[in-house]
Enzyme design. Structure first.
Site, PDB file in Angstrom:
ATOM      1  CD  GLU A  17      -6.713   2.341 -16.628  1.00 21.57           C
ATOM      2  OE1 GLU A  17      -7.193   2.649 -15.512  1.00 21.57           O
ATOM      3  OE2 GLU A  17      -7.184   1.440 -17.339  1.00 21.57           O
ATOM      4  CB  SER A 153      -8.276   5.884 -16.182  1.00 25.29           C
ATOM      5  OG  SER A 153      -7.666   5.283 -15.067  1.00 25.29           O
ATOM      6  CE1 TYR A 223      -6.642   8.222 -11.369  1.00 26.86           C
ATOM      7  CE2 TYR A 223      -7.125   8.408 -13.703  1.00 26.86           C
ATOM      8  CZ  TYR A 223      -7.173   7.693 -12.521  1.00 26.86           C
ATOM      9  OH  TYR A 223      -7.767   6.456 -12.491  1.00 26.86           O
ATOM     10  NE  ARG A 262     -14.608   3.539  -8.150  1.00 29.55           N
ATOM     11  CZ  ARG A 262     -13.661   3.768  -9.062  1.00 29.55           C
ATOM     12  NH1 ARG A 262     -12.384   3.793  -8.720  1.00 29.55           N
ATOM     13  NH2 ARG A 262     -13.996   3.970 -10.328  1.00 29.55           N
ATOM     14  CG  ASP A 264     -17.498   3.789 -11.170  1.00 27.70           C
ATOM     15  OD1 ASP A 264     -17.182   3.945  -9.980  1.00 27.70           O
ATOM     16  OD2 ASP A 264     -16.667   3.656 -12.086  1.00 27.70           O
ATOM     17  CD  GLU A 277     -16.841   1.796 -15.828  1.00 27.67           C
ATOM     18  OE1 GLU A 277     -15.618   1.661 -15.636  1.00 27.67           O
ATOM     19  OE2 GLU A 277     -17.312   2.338 -16.845  1.00 27.67           O
ATOM     20  CG  ASN A 279     -13.538   0.497 -11.358  1.00 30.63           C
ATOM     21  OD1 ASN A 279     -12.888   0.781 -12.332  1.00 30.63           O
ATOM     22  ND2 ASN A 279     -14.695   1.098 -11.064  1.00 30.63           N
ATOM     23  N   GLY A 283      -8.467   2.508  -8.216  1.00 35.72           N
ATOM     24  CA  GLY A 283      -7.330   3.388  -7.958  1.00 35.72           C
ATOM     25  C   GLY A 283      -7.184   3.727  -6.485  1.00 35.72           C
TER      26      GLY A 283
END
Length: 316
Positions: A17, A153, A223, A262, A264, A277, A279, A283
Site C-alpha cells: 500500500e 485496501s 482509489y 475507522r 468498517d 474490521e 483501521n 487512508g
C-alpha cells in the site's frame, strides 16, 4: 493558533500500500500547512532514526498503511526514541491489525461480527487444500469473503459465490499474506464510521455509505476517482445510524485504540449491524473515507489533524 513547532508526516514504506500511503501523506501535509503548521514529510528508511534523534519534531503523524504502518512496529520505534505520535500504541495496533484477533476481541465485547475461519497457507498445503476447503464450505456456506488476515485496501480480497471460485480466491489471498481469513458474507449496506478523539473523549463522525459501481469495494473501487459513490451521512434510519456509531465507539474502546480509528461495518436487510474490521491508520487520500466523514461533520481536516498532533505532543 497552535503552539506546535515543526511536525513530521510519515508516509510511504515498503508495503503493498505504499502508493496509497504517499497520497495520504501528501493530503494530510497540505491540510496541515493550510492551518499554518510547518510540516516535513519523510519516508521510512535508514535515514529516519538518525533524523529523529538529531532533530526531533514536535510530533509525528504516521500515515503508513499495511504491515509496516499498522502492525505497531514503527510506533514501537517512535516510543523507543521518545517521539510523540498520533494514533494507537504498538500493543493495540497489533491486536487491531490482525483481523481474527480483532474479531475475537470485539465479539467478547458483545459486538456482532460474521462467523469466520482463519488458516495459514501451510495448513492447506499439509492437510490437503480440497479437504480443508470442503469443511469450510460446510460450516460457512456461500457466498463468503476471502482476505488476508493482515493488510488493507482490499488487496487479496475476493467475494466467492460459487465453490469453483474458491481455489483461485485462496491463491490471490496468499499472494498478500501467509494467513487467510474466510468469512461468511453478509449482504447489505456497507458503511464506515470514523472515531476521533482530540482530547474530549472519542466521538463518532457521520457514517459514510459505500456504493461501488461494480458491487464490490475492491482496490480499484477505493482509489480510482468516480469508481464508487460515497453517501454521507449514510442513508440509514436514525436508530441504525446511532447503532453504527455506538458499535464503532465500542470497538475503538474494546481494542484499546487512541486518537483515530475507522470501523468498517455492514447493515443487513433486517437493520442488524455487523463489524468487519478496524483501521488504525486509515487512508487520507482524495477518495478516502475519513476526510469525507470530517467534511460531513462540518469540520476541517487540517484542524482535526493539527489537534491530534497537539494532543500527541502534550502526552510527552
Amino acid at each position: 493558533m497552535s503552539d506546535l513547532g515543526r511536525v513530521l508526516v510519515l508516509a510511504g514504506g515498503l508495503s503493498h500500500e505504499r502508493e496509497v500511503s504517499l497520497r495520504s501523506g501528501r493530503r494530510v501535509s497540505d491540510a496541515l500547512r493550510s492551518v499554518g503548521l510547518e510540516v516535513d514529510e519523510r519516508d521510512v528508511d535508514a535515514a529516519l532514526i538518525p533524523s529523529l534523534r538529531n532533530d526531533p519534531p514536535s510530533a509525528v503523524f504516521p500515515l503508513l498503511h499495511g504491515s509496516i504502518g499498522e502492525d505497531g512496529a514503527v510506533r514501537e520505534v517512535l516510543d523507543l526514541l521518545g517521539v510523540p505520535y498520533v494514533g494507537s500504541g504498538p500493543a493495540a495496533c497489533r491486536v487491531a491489525f490482525d483481523k481474527p484477533v480483532a474479531k475475537t476481541t470485539v465479539l467478547a465485547a458483545g459486538i456482532r461480527t460474521p462467523d469466520s475461519v482463519a488458516l495459514p497457507h501451510e495448513t492447506f498445503r499439509e492437510l490437503g487444500a480440497q479437504a480443508v476447503l470442503e469443511r469450510i464450505l460446510d460450516r460457512l456456506g456461500l457466498p463468503l469473503v476471502v482476505k488476508p488476515t493482515r493488510g488493507g485496501s482490499a488487496l487479496g480480497c475476493t467475494v466467492v459465490r460459487e465453490p469453483e471460485e474458491l481455489p483461485a480466491a485462496m491463491v490471490g489471498c496468499f499472494a498478500y499474506g501467509e494467513v487467510a481469513l474466510l468469512e461468511r458474507f453478509v449482504a447489505g449496506t456497507e458503511v464506515t464510521v470514523t472515531v476521533v478523539d482530540t482530547g474530549d473523549g472519542p466521538r463518532a463522525l457521520p457514517a459514510v455509505e459505500i456504493v461501488p459501481d461494480g458491487g464490490v469495494y475492491d482496490y480499484a473501487a477505493r482509489y480510482n476517482a468516480g469508481a464508487t459513490e460515497f453517501v454521507t451521512p449514510a442513508r440509514l434510519d436514525d436508530a441504525v445510524a446511532t447503532q453504527c456509531a455506538e458499535i464503532a465507539l465500542a470497538a475503538h474502546r474494546a481494542l484499546g485504540l487512541r486518537d483515530l480509528s475507522r470501523s468498517d461495518l455492514i447493515v443487513d436487510a433486517n437493520g442488524a449491524v455487523w463489524f468487519l474490521e478496524v483501521n488504525v491508520a486509515p487512508g487520507m487520500t482524495e477518495t478516502s473515507l475519513v476526510p469525507l466523514a470530517v467534511e460531513s461533520a462540518g469540520l476541517d481536516l487540517g484542524v482535526i489533524c493539527r489537534d491530534l498532533l497537539q494532543l500527541a505532543a502534550n502526552r510527552t
